[in-house]
Design an enzyme around this catalytic site. Structure first.
Site, short mmCIF file in Angstrom:
data_model
loop_
_atom_site.label_atom_id
_atom_site.label_comp_id
_atom_site.label_asym_id
_atom_site.label_seq_id
_atom_site.Cartn_x
_atom_site.Cartn_y
_atom_site.Cartn_z
CB CYS A 135 -19.52 9.10 -0.17
SG CYS A 135 -20.96 10.16 0.04
CE LYS A 147 -3.82 -2.10 2.59
NZ LYS A 147 -4.64 -2.02 3.83
CB CYS A 189 -5.72 -0.87 -2.74
SG CYS A 189 -5.42 -2.22 -1.58
#
Length: 352
Positions: A169, A148, A161
């Site tokens: 949202c 990451k 990812c």
């Protein structure tokens, strides 16, 4: 003496039954994922329905001709930013952060956790990674099989990812991150302006409704609901927009506000804070004429970010092996130099 053929038949039946259970489980899982994708669009449909109703009520029922030009400008900008927030795909780590075939095989064959961590550390030395997991290990996604980058997190809803992930949202049915954070902020701001404009222009008719001076008809109820919905949405958006403005000024994501990023020397909630002007430029870019237009103008590529109080001698981008040309020729040697210059300038000219 048991019949061997009976044993083989029984074993075959058990295997077939087990395979059927696996197929049923997979079918149920696919069905649940399909239902989840369908239901995830319900909040978007609610917002879209409310906005379309407000357009119909304002333009066709009330028909306030003196305000229609400004109203349509607000409506277009709101719709544009909402569209960009929904349909801009979240940015994912590039191939440089994926494990090569040999590294992946070596990592999977290694059974000792400490040895696996050391493998990831050796790979990360060639990448601009400064953050760590809470345990101090290199952050690695088992699902995506990638190291990451800084500020990158795995979204269980999008199943990938996401670079500089802020949050997922439901109202845009998308991950808010590096690729669409500016669009999301503009969506909040234009939504507020849209609500304020409707409330301000309808307020005089709402007073007449309150005094009983409006004639009976459909417009009477549209005035009431336009006023109520616009004020309600404005109040809720005001708190959300104010919170994200504070995050931008501090250069934090929603995830980092709740859990400070961990560096080699420990957690630091202000680790990416390089001054208000630089923080704004990371999201909106240097050209202020484009700040209010929903086109991507942010700095960088989302894989690394300048650090506060980070000297050039500690800069991992000084490594000559970091951004070598990839097999498909997509990365050029000058890319590492540009990243180094950007990081070096931000570290030297830190703005408080």
């Amino acid at each position: 003496m048991p019949d061997p053929r009976s044993s083989l038949i029984s074993q075959s039946q058990e295997e077939q039954s087990s395979a059927d259970r696996v197929d049923l489980t997979m079918a149920l899982s696919r069905g649940l994922r399909c239902c989840q994708r369908v239901f995830s669009w319900i909040p978007v449909l609610i917002i879209t329905s409310v906005v379309l109703w407000s357009y119909y009520a304002y333009v066709f029922e009330l028909c306030l001709l003196a305000y229609l030009l400004v109203f349509h400008i607000c409506f277009v900008m709101f719709s544009w930013t909402y569209w960009k927030s929904i349909f801009t795909p979240p940015a994912s780590p590039c191939k440089k952060f994926q494990l090569s075939y040999s590294d992946k095989e070596r990592y999977e064959l290694e059974e000792r956790p400490d040895a696996q961590k050391q493998i990831l550390v050796d790979i990360a030395k060639k990448l601009p990674i400064s953050t760590r997991a809470q345990s101090g290990a290199i952050r690695f996604c088992d699902r995506c099989q990638v190291l990451k980058p800084d500020r990158c997190h795995h979204c269980s809803v999008c199943e990938t990812c996401v670079l500089k992930m802020d949050h997922h949202c439901p109202w845009v049915n998308n991950c808010v991150g590096f690729s669409n954070y500016k669009f999301f902020l503009l969506f909040l701001s234009y939504s507020m302006f849209y609500c304020v404009f409707i409330a301000a222009t309808v307020f005089q008719y709402f007073l007449r409704f309150w005094e009983g001076a409006l004639p009976n008809g459909p417009a009477k109820f549209h005035v009431l609901f336009l006023m109520f919905v616009s004020v309600m949405f404005f109040v809720s958006l005001l708190f959300l927009f104010g919170y994200h403005c504070w995050l931008v000024v501090k250069n934090r994501s929603t995830l980092e506000a709740f859990s400070a990023p961990v560096f080699v020397n420990g957690p630091d909630k202000n680790g990416f804070n390089v001054g208000m002007r630089r923080n704004l430029q990371q999201v909106f870019g240097e050209d202020r004429r484009l700040w209010l237009i929903p086109v991507f103008t942010g700095e960088g590529n989302g894989h690394f970010f300048p650090l506060k109080n980070h000297s050039e001698s500690q800069n991992p981008l000084l490594s000559t092996e970091m951004w070598e040309e990839s097999d498909d020729g997509s990365e050029e040697g000058s890319f590492g130099k540009r990243l180094f210059l950007l990081w070096g300038i931000s570290a030297t000219f830190e703005i408080v």
